[in-house]
Write a protein that holds these residues in place. Structure first.
Motif, PDB file in Angstrom:
ATOM      1  N   GLU A 283     -20.159  83.983 108.757  1.00 50.04           N
ATOM      2  CA  GLU A 283     -19.278  82.826 108.667  1.00 50.04           C
ATOM      3  C   GLU A 283     -17.979  83.248 107.991  1.00 50.04           C
ATOM      4  OE1 GLU A 283     -19.662  79.937 110.005  1.00 50.04           O
ATOM      5  OE2 GLU A 283     -21.667  80.363 110.777  1.00 50.04           O
ATOM      6  N   GLY A 284     -16.904  83.325 108.797  1.00 52.79           N
ATOM      7  CA  GLY A 284     -15.623  83.757 108.243  1.00 52.79           C
ATOM      8  C   GLY A 284     -14.857  82.643 107.551  1.00 52.79           C
ATOM      9  N   THR A 285     -15.164  81.364 107.910  1.00 53.04           N
ATOM     10  CA  THR A 285     -14.467  80.221 107.306  1.00 53.04           C
ATOM     11  C   THR A 285     -15.493  79.159 106.955  1.00 53.04           C
ATOM     12  OG1 THR A 285     -14.138  79.251 109.504  1.00 53.04           O
ATOM     13  CG2 THR A 285     -12.362  80.625 108.629  1.00 53.04           C
ATOM     14  N   PRO A 286     -15.201  78.278 106.020  1.00 49.45           N
ATOM     15  CA  PRO A 286     -16.130  77.197 105.694  1.00 49.45           C
ATOM     16  C   PRO A 286     -16.376  76.315 106.911  1.00 49.45           C
ATOM     17  CG  PRO A 286     -14.410  77.396 104.033  1.00 49.45           C
ATOM     18  CD  PRO A 286     -13.998  78.264 105.186  1.00 49.45           C
ATOM     19  N   GLN A 287     -17.560  75.671 106.932  1.00 42.57           N
ATOM     20  CA  GLN A 287     -17.899  74.795 108.047  1.00 42.57           C
ATOM     21  C   GLN A 287     -16.906  73.634 108.131  1.00 42.57           C
ATOM     22  OE1 GLN A 287     -20.362  75.610 109.982  1.00 42.57           O
ATOM     23  NE2 GLN A 287     -20.358  73.876 111.373  1.00 42.57           N
TER      24      GLN A 287
ATOM     25  N   GLN B 203     -15.362  86.187 116.762  1.00 42.31           N
ATOM     26  CA  GLN B 203     -14.554  87.397 116.864  1.00 42.31           C
ATOM     27  C   GLN B 203     -15.454  88.606 116.636  1.00 42.31           C
ATOM     28  OE1 GLN B 203     -11.521  87.080 113.899  1.00 42.31           O
ATOM     29  NE2 GLN B 203     -10.410  85.420 114.930  1.00 42.31           N
ATOM     30  N   VAL B 204     -15.154  89.692 117.320  1.00 42.45           N
ATOM     31  CA  VAL B 204     -15.997  90.874 117.220  1.00 42.45           C
ATOM     32  C   VAL B 204     -15.155  92.092 116.861  1.00 42.45           C
ATOM     33  CG1 VAL B 204     -15.767  91.461 119.676  1.00 42.45           C
ATOM     34  CG2 VAL B 204     -17.792  92.225 118.409  1.00 42.45           C
ATOM     35  N   SER B 205     -15.764  92.998 116.108  1.00 41.68           N
ATOM     36  CA  SER B 205     -15.167  94.303 115.828  1.00 41.68           C
ATOM     37  C   SER B 205     -16.250  95.352 116.076  1.00 41.68           C
ATOM     38  CB  SER B 205     -14.665  94.376 114.387  1.00 41.68           C
ATOM     39  OG  SER B 205     -15.758  94.439 113.483  1.00 41.68           O
TER      40      SER B 205
ATOM     41  N   VAL C   6     -19.695  90.683 113.794  1.00 40.05           N
ATOM     42  CA  VAL C   6     -19.210  89.513 114.522  1.00 40.05           C
ATOM     43  C   VAL C   6     -19.073  88.379 113.513  1.00 40.05           C
ATOM     44  CG1 VAL C   6     -19.683  87.867 116.371  1.00 40.05           C
ATOM     45  CG2 VAL C   6     -20.423  90.244 116.615  1.00 40.05           C
ATOM     46  N   ILE C   7     -17.915  87.704 113.528  1.00 41.41           N
ATOM     47  CA  ILE C   7     -17.689  86.627 112.569  1.00 41.41           C
ATOM     48  C   ILE C   7     -17.258  85.353 113.312  1.00 41.41           C
ATOM     49  CG2 ILE C   7     -17.074  88.199 110.694  1.00 41.41           C
ATOM     50  CD1 ILE C   7     -14.146  87.538 111.195  1.00 41.41           C
ATOM     51  N   GLY C   8     -17.549  84.226 112.698  1.00 39.02           N
ATOM     52  CA  GLY C   8     -17.101  82.956 113.233  1.00 39.02           C
ATOM     53  C   GLY C   8     -15.824  82.507 112.554  1.00 39.02           C
ATOM     54  N   LYS C   9     -14.788  82.216 113.328  1.00 35.25           N
ATOM     55  CA  LYS C   9     -13.485  81.817 112.779  1.00 35.25           C
ATOM     56  C   LYS C   9     -13.007  80.545 113.488  1.00 35.25           C
ATOM     57  CE  LYS C   9     -11.239  83.939 110.312  1.00 35.25           C
ATOM     58  NZ  LYS C   9     -10.396  85.127 110.502  1.00 35.25           N
ATOM     59  N   LYS C  10     -11.999  79.930 112.921  1.00 36.93           N
ATOM     60  CA  LYS C  10     -11.376  78.784 113.588  1.00 36.93           C
ATOM     61  C   LYS C  10     -10.731  79.253 114.888  1.00 36.93           C
ATOM     62  CE  LYS C  10      -8.678  77.572 110.265  1.00 36.93           C
ATOM     63  NZ  LYS C  10      -7.644  76.787 109.530  1.00 36.93           N
ATOM     64  N   CYS C  11     -10.945  78.493 115.941  1.00 38.08           N
ATOM     65  CA  CYS C  11     -10.442  78.907 117.252  1.00 38.08           C
ATOM     66  C   CYS C  11      -8.918  78.886 117.330  1.00 38.08           C
ATOM     67  CB  CYS C  11     -11.023  78.010 118.339  1.00 38.08           C
ATOM     68  SG  CYS C  11     -12.815  78.136 118.474  1.00 38.08           S
TER      69      CYS C  11
END
Length: 222
Positions: free
Chosen positions: A189-193, A201-203, A207-212
């Motif tokens: 989780e890259g940003t708060p819910q 996003q992937v590197s 893999v992290i979840g970010k705001k679209c």
């Protein structure tokens, strides 16, 4: 008559030494016979030991030869199996290698074509850009797809892929409407819910979840 007596006495005198000169058994001959028997017995025992050892050595060599032969056969079978597996993989890759990508900007990997952007857009803009290329944002299904990331992405950069959460109550879903398999990889989780759409996003390393709405590079898949 006295002459006869004298003659008889002489005969007795001559005969007496002959009686005493008869051969007397030598005491050494008895011991010689015993030693001869002992020697023959020892030779026989040694011959038995040698024959027994020879049989043991022959059996050991035969068993060892059989063992080595079995090991060789097993090794040969393993090589054939490995060769068959490698051949099947090569054949599979060869069959997919005939697929052609639109142009040199696309990378062929595992039978799929990938296009990696060099500039940044939001997740929705990135999805739309892939659509104009008759493709979609990258969908990761298996190890082959993951290996593309390890081979072609830099360690520090992040790229949009076709994975998002449409609303807060729904789980992660791919752009082709297939559900995300959490056993494939985990998403940090890259940003708060928030109530806003969340995208992945992937590197090369995670893999992290970010705001679209964030602007990142992206990967199209064909």
């Amino acid at each position: 008559m006295s002459g006869d007596i004298v003659y008889a006495d002489l005969q007795n005198v001559r005969a007496s030494p002959l009686e005493h000169s008869s051969p007397v058994p030598r005491p050494d001959s008895h011991h010689h016979g015993i030693l001869l028997k002992i020697g023959c017995t020892m030779i026989t025992v040694l011959l038995i030991i040698i024959i027994t050892l020879s049989i043991f050595v022959i059996q050991y060599k035969s068993a060892r030869h059989t063992e080595v032969d079995n090991e060789f056969k097993e090794s040969l079978c393993d090589r054939k199996n490995k060769s068959g597996t490698i051949s099947s993989i090569v054949s599979s890759n060869s069959s997919t290698a005939h697929k052609s990508c639109p142009n040199k900007d696309w990378k062929l990997h595992g039978g799929k074509c990938y296009w990696v952007s060099t500039h940044k857009k939001s997740w929705i803009e990135s999805r739309n850009d892939c659509a104009t290329k008759n493709s979609q944002l990258m969908v990761i299904r298996d190890f082959i797809d993951m290996s593309f990331l390890w081979l072609h992405l830099s360690r520090s950069d992040y790229y949009w892929i076709g994975l998002s959460i449409p609303t807060k109550e729904k789980p992660w879903v791919w752009v082709d409407n297939n559900s995300f398999d959490p056993h494939l990889f985990s998403i940090e989780e890259g940003t708060p819910q928030t109530r806003s759409l969340k995208c992945a996003q992937v590197s090369r390393i995670n893999v992290i979840g970010k705001k679209c709405e964030d602007r990142e590079q992206w990967i199209c898949q064909l």
